[in-house]
Design a protein around this motif. Structure first.
Motif, PDB file in Angstrom:
ATOM      1  N   GLN A 361      13.414  -5.651  -7.245  1.00 17.76           N
ATOM      2  CA  GLN A 361      13.770  -6.378  -6.033  1.00 17.76           C
ATOM      3  C   GLN A 361      12.747  -7.483  -5.765  1.00 17.76           C
ATOM      4  OE1 GLN A 361      13.515  -3.131  -3.220  1.00 17.76           O
ATOM      5  NE2 GLN A 361      11.393  -3.583  -2.739  1.00 17.76           N
ATOM      6  N   PHE A 362      13.065  -8.310  -4.791  1.00 14.20           N
ATOM      7  CA  PHE A 362      12.079  -9.284  -4.338  1.00 14.20           C
ATOM      8  C   PHE A 362      12.016  -9.224  -2.813  1.00 14.20           C
ATOM      9  CE2 PHE A 362      15.876 -11.827  -3.753  1.00 14.20           C
ATOM     10  CZ  PHE A 362      15.591 -12.630  -2.665  1.00 14.20           C
ATOM     11  N   ALA A 363      10.889  -9.623  -2.257  1.00 18.11           N
ATOM     12  CA  ALA A 363      10.691  -9.636  -0.810  1.00 18.11           C
ATOM     13  C   ALA A 363       9.951 -10.917  -0.438  1.00 18.11           C
ATOM     14  CB  ALA A 363       9.907  -8.409  -0.361  1.00 18.11           C
ATOM     15  N   LEU A 364      10.180 -11.369   0.781  1.00 22.50           N
ATOM     16  CA  LEU A 364       9.580 -12.613   1.257  1.00 22.50           C
ATOM     17  C   LEU A 364       8.720 -12.348   2.486  1.00 22.50           C
ATOM     18  CD1 LEU A 364      12.759 -14.888   1.025  1.00 22.50           C
ATOM     19  CD2 LEU A 364      11.015 -14.533  -0.719  1.00 22.50           C
ATOM     20  N   GLN A 365       7.585 -13.012   2.548  1.00 25.38           N
ATOM     21  CA  GLN A 365       6.721 -12.969   3.734  1.00 25.38           C
ATOM     22  C   GLN A 365       6.738 -14.360   4.338  1.00 25.38           C
ATOM     23  OE1 GLN A 365       4.153 -13.959   6.285  1.00 25.38           O
ATOM     24  NE2 GLN A 365       3.009 -14.326   4.393  1.00 25.38           N
ATOM     25  N   THR A 366       7.402 -14.487   5.484  1.00 29.81           N
ATOM     26  CA  THR A 366       7.565 -15.810   6.107  1.00 29.81           C
ATOM     27  C   THR A 366       7.017 -15.852   7.530  1.00 29.81           C
ATOM     28  OG1 THR A 366       9.782 -15.189   6.878  1.00 29.81           O
ATOM     29  CG2 THR A 366       9.631 -16.286   4.728  1.00 29.81           C
ATOM     30  N   SER A 367       6.264 -14.808   7.918  1.00 32.34           N
ATOM     31  CA  SER A 367       5.775 -14.750   9.298  1.00 32.34           C
ATOM     32  C   SER A 367       4.539 -15.624   9.518  1.00 32.34           C
ATOM     33  CB  SER A 367       5.458 -13.299   9.677  1.00 32.34           C
ATOM     34  OG  SER A 367       4.495 -12.756   8.788  1.00 32.34           O
ATOM     35  N   ALA A 368       3.755 -15.847   8.472  1.00 33.83           N
ATOM     36  CA  ALA A 368       2.531 -16.651   8.620  1.00 33.83           C
ATOM     37  C   ALA A 368       2.172 -17.280   7.278  1.00 33.83           C
ATOM     38  CB  ALA A 368       1.369 -15.795   9.127  1.00 33.83           C
ATOM     39  N   GLU A 369       1.532 -18.444   7.323  1.00 33.39           N
ATOM     40  CA  GLU A 369       1.101 -19.089   6.091  1.00 33.39           C
ATOM     41  C   GLU A 369      -0.165 -18.411   5.562  1.00 33.39           C
ATOM     42  OE1 GLU A 369       0.718 -23.282   6.473  1.00 33.39           O
ATOM     43  OE2 GLU A 369       2.764 -23.579   7.212  1.00 33.39           O
ATOM     44  N   PRO A 370      -0.367 -18.382   4.256  1.00 30.47           N
ATOM     45  CA  PRO A 370       0.526 -18.908   3.223  1.00 30.47           C
ATOM     46  C   PRO A 370       1.739 -17.988   3.020  1.00 30.47           C
ATOM     47  CG  PRO A 370      -1.356 -17.830   2.212  1.00 30.47           C
ATOM     48  CD  PRO A 370      -1.622 -17.821   3.687  1.00 30.47           C
ATOM     49  N   TYR A 371       2.906 -18.579   2.879  1.00 34.75           N
ATOM     50  CA  TYR A 371       4.123 -17.805   2.673  1.00 34.75           C
ATOM     51  C   TYR A 371       4.128 -17.211   1.262  1.00 34.75           C
ATOM     52  CZ  TYR A 371       5.456 -20.467   6.803  1.00 34.75           C
ATOM     53  OH  TYR A 371       5.484 -21.027   8.050  1.00 34.75           O
ATOM     54  N   GLU A 372       4.668 -15.994   1.141  1.00 37.12           N
ATOM     55  CA  GLU A 372       4.566 -15.277  -0.124  1.00 37.12           C
ATOM     56  C   GLU A 372       5.923 -14.805  -0.635  1.00 37.12           C
ATOM     57  OE1 GLU A 372       1.635 -12.154  -0.173  1.00 37.12           O
ATOM     58  OE2 GLU A 372       0.465 -13.089   1.434  1.00 37.12           O
ATOM     59  N   VAL A 373       6.021 -14.782  -1.960  1.00 35.10           N
ATOM     60  CA  VAL A 373       7.145 -14.154  -2.652  1.00 35.10           C
ATOM     61  C   VAL A 373       6.578 -12.989  -3.450  1.00 35.10           C
ATOM     62  CG1 VAL A 373       9.055 -14.444  -4.275  1.00 35.10           C
ATOM     63  CG2 VAL A 373       8.268 -16.390  -2.922  1.00 35.10           C
ATOM     64  N   THR A 374       7.170 -11.812  -3.289  1.00 34.38           N
ATOM     65  CA  THR A 374       6.721 -10.647  -4.049  1.00 34.38           C
ATOM     66  C   THR A 374       7.894 -10.126  -4.871  1.00 34.38           C
ATOM     67  OG1 THR A 374       5.103 -10.025  -2.358  1.00 34.38           O
ATOM     68  CG2 THR A 374       5.760  -8.314  -3.934  1.00 34.38           C
ATOM     69  N   VAL A 375       7.719 -10.126  -6.195  1.00 39.49           N
ATOM     70  CA  VAL A 375       8.748  -9.643  -7.113  1.00 39.49           C
ATOM     71  C   VAL A 375       8.269  -8.328  -7.694  1.00 39.49           C
ATOM     72  CG1 VAL A 375      10.246 -10.231  -9.051  1.00 39.49           C
ATOM     73  CG2 VAL A 375       9.222 -12.058  -7.668  1.00 39.49           C
ATOM     74  N   THR A 376       9.078  -7.292  -7.553  1.00 39.15           N
ATOM     75  CA  THR A 376       8.682  -5.946  -7.981  1.00 39.15           C
ATOM     76  C   THR A 376       9.386  -5.574  -9.287  1.00 39.15           C
ATOM     77  OG1 THR A 376       8.362  -5.257  -5.689  1.00 39.15           O
ATOM     78  CG2 THR A 376       8.559  -3.518  -7.329  1.00 39.15           C
ATOM     79  N   PHE A 377       8.586  -5.056 -10.242  1.00 36.16           N
ATOM     80  CA  PHE A 377       9.106  -4.578 -11.522  1.00 36.16           C
ATOM     81  C   PHE A 377       8.636  -3.147 -11.740  1.00 36.16           C
ATOM     82  CE2 PHE A 377       8.546  -9.142 -11.931  1.00 36.16           C
ATOM     83  CZ  PHE A 377       9.744  -9.554 -12.498  1.00 36.16           C
ATOM     84  N   ALA A 378       9.430  -2.381 -12.484  1.00 34.03           N
ATOM     85  CA  ALA A 378       9.032  -1.028 -12.875  1.00 34.03           C
ATOM     86  C   ALA A 378       8.793  -1.010 -14.378  1.00 34.03           C
ATOM     87  CB  ALA A 378      10.123  -0.024 -12.504  1.00 34.03           C
ATOM     88  N   LEU A 379       7.714  -0.356 -14.804  1.00 35.76           N
ATOM     89  CA  LEU A 379       7.411  -0.225 -16.229  1.00 35.76           C
ATOM     90  C   LEU A 379       6.514   0.990 -16.422  1.00 35.76           C
ATOM     91  CD1 LEU A 379       4.866  -3.047 -17.169  1.00 35.76           C
ATOM     92  CD2 LEU A 379       5.430  -2.443 -14.850  1.00 35.76           C
TER      93      LEU A 379
END
Length: 475
Positions: A361-379
């Motif tokens: 999945q991916f998640a976004l942090q847009t509440s405060a700068e710097p804005y973040e994208v988090t992409v989750t992988f399983a391995l």
């Protein structure tokens, strides 16, 4: 079950287009026998039953998969109605609504919750429709227990205000008391015409289809109009065998039913398996003015209906794949805002990640700068440890993640941080490994302002070549 619902949804949209065309054809063929125009509703039924159709360049169907039936990981569904104006209006509004609804959740999680809710609502609607069918039949059948058999399958009851047919296997004709001999003969002729045409089967089958597609208003309209046309077709079948005097008598019988004291008719519309007389006003007007059309007019009408069948029961030909910009699908999702769930999700989906990583999945942090994208992988835990920068034998695929981070910075203007979160595929509770890449790092490594380097498709293509060479991802 979600896949089944999406297929049903697309079939209903396709059938909806056919309903509109059939209504238009009925206006054109207004003077034609209702037997002919009733057949047009079969086109709708065929589309609601059969999920596949042959392709034709003459198809009138704009799109057979308006809602995507396979949703790609990280992507959000966008309609493809086959009409560009509709798509341009609906898709941005849908994306905005989804962004609001998915606040606090990853796009995949929010989409899964919405899909499950839609399936549950759909199944609930089907259960309610079928329950109404069963309960109304049992109620009406119990009410008719006091009916008196006149002869054969003809019954009379004091609870019958308007004649109707009840049942499928051994259908009975129920007729009210206090009918004159002439009115009785006309009523009986009409009901027998229903049985001869197998209308009681058609209505029951139509209601079952309506129960599955209850959410589409045009299917309800088709069901109502079908019942109207069946009644008019039955009147025409009876009138064909009558002379002018008998036609007048039949018309007077209908007018008698249209008197104020006879307008409170109960049984027929109350049960889908009961076939009764409805909309007497239109029947009277039609019976008064109807004349069997000449063959010279019927033949062109048949040709028109045959052509309509060919155009409505075939799918549009699949467009040949066009040659395009090598990374057009990736570049088309370029966005200024990290809060654009659809764009960010599709960018992630179109990137290439190491084979041992399973996207979650991916998640976004847009509440405060710097804005973040988090992409989750399983391995696996072993592979996860090798992705750490300080690992004794770090994986070469780290360079692929670094390149992907730079690509995301070039396509998402206000993204400040890209995180790749690696979790153990056997135990997600174990401490995850998060690889963090900042825009400052990316622009230092590439020695350029990444967003400006994707101004055009051509510049973006050049940037990809530079990144590929810089991070040596083809080694």
């Amino acid at each position: 079950m979600t896949a089944v619902f999406l297929r049903v949804l697309n079939m209903s949209i396709t059938a909806g287009w056919i309903v509109l065309v059939v209504v238009l054809l009925q206006l054109i063929l207004k003077k034609m026998p209702k037997q002919l125009t009733c057949m047009l509703w079969a086109f709708v039924g065929i589309r609601l039953v059969f999920p596949f159709s042959p392709e034709s360049m003459f198809s009138l169907i704009p799109s057979v998969e308006t809602i995507p039936e396979t949703i790609q990981p990280g992507a959000l569904p966008e309609i493809d109605s086959g009409i560009a104006v509709i798509d341009r209006v609906v898709n941005p509004a849908a994306n905005l609504s989804f962004s609001v609804l998915s606040t606090g959740k990853s796009g995949a999680e929010a989409l899964r919750i919405m899909a499950n809710g839609a399936v549950l609502l759909w199944l609930t609607g089907i259960c309610l429709m079928l329950s109404y069918l069963l309960l109304s039949y049992l109620r009406l059948n119990r009410k008719m227990r006091t009916a008196v058999r006149l002869k054969d399958n003809i019954w009379q009851s004091e609870f019958v205000d308007s004649p109707f047919i009840l049942g499928l296997i051994n259908p009975r004709i129920y007729i009210p008391f206090r009918l004159s001999d002439t009115a009785f003969a006309h009523v009986l002729a009409h009901e027998k015409a229903h049985l001869a045409r197998k209308d009681h089967y058609i209505k029951a089958f139509a209601f079952l289809l309506l129960s599955v597609y209850w959410f589409h208003p045009l299917i309800w309209a088709a069901y109502i109009l079908l019942n109207r046309d069946i009644e008019l077709a039955c009147d025409e079948k009876v009138l064909q065998s009558y002379n002018s005097e008998e036609k007048k008598s039949y018309l007077l019988s209908l007018i008698g039913y249209d008197k104020p004291e006879n307008r409170k008719r109960i049984p027929a519309p109350a049960c889908p398996l009961a076939f009764g007389e409805v909309d007497l006003k239109e029947r009277i007007v039609r019976a008064k003015t109807w004349k069997k059309p000449a063959l010279i007019f019927v033949i062109p009408a048949l040709i028109l209906c045959a052509g309509a069948a060919f155009c409505l029961l075939t799918n549009p030909k699949s467009a040949p794949e066009k040659e395009s910009f090598p990374h057009e699908s990736l570049y088309s999702w370029r966005t200024k805002y990290i809060g654009d769930n659809s764009a960010v999700g599709n960018i992630i989906y179109n990137l290439t990640f190491p084979e041992d990583m399973a996207y979650q999945q991916f998640a976004l942090q847009t509440s405060a700068e710097p804005y973040e994208v988090t992409v989750t992988f399983a391995l696996s835990e072993k592979d996860k440890e090798q992705y750490a920068h300080d690992a004794p034998n770090p994986k070469k695929e780290i360079s692929m993640l670094e390149e992907n981070a730079c690509i995301m910075f070039s396509l998402i203007e206000n993204a400040g941080i890209v995180n790749f979160k690696l979790v153990d595929e056997t135990d997600e509770e174990k401490r995850p490994l998060t690889l963090v890449y900042t825009r400052q790092w990316a622009e230092y490594e590439t020695d350029c302002t990444l967003w400006n380097e994707s101004d055009t498709q051509e510049k973006f293509e050049v940037l990809l070549l530079r990144l590929n060479e810089l991070f040596d991802t083809n080694m």
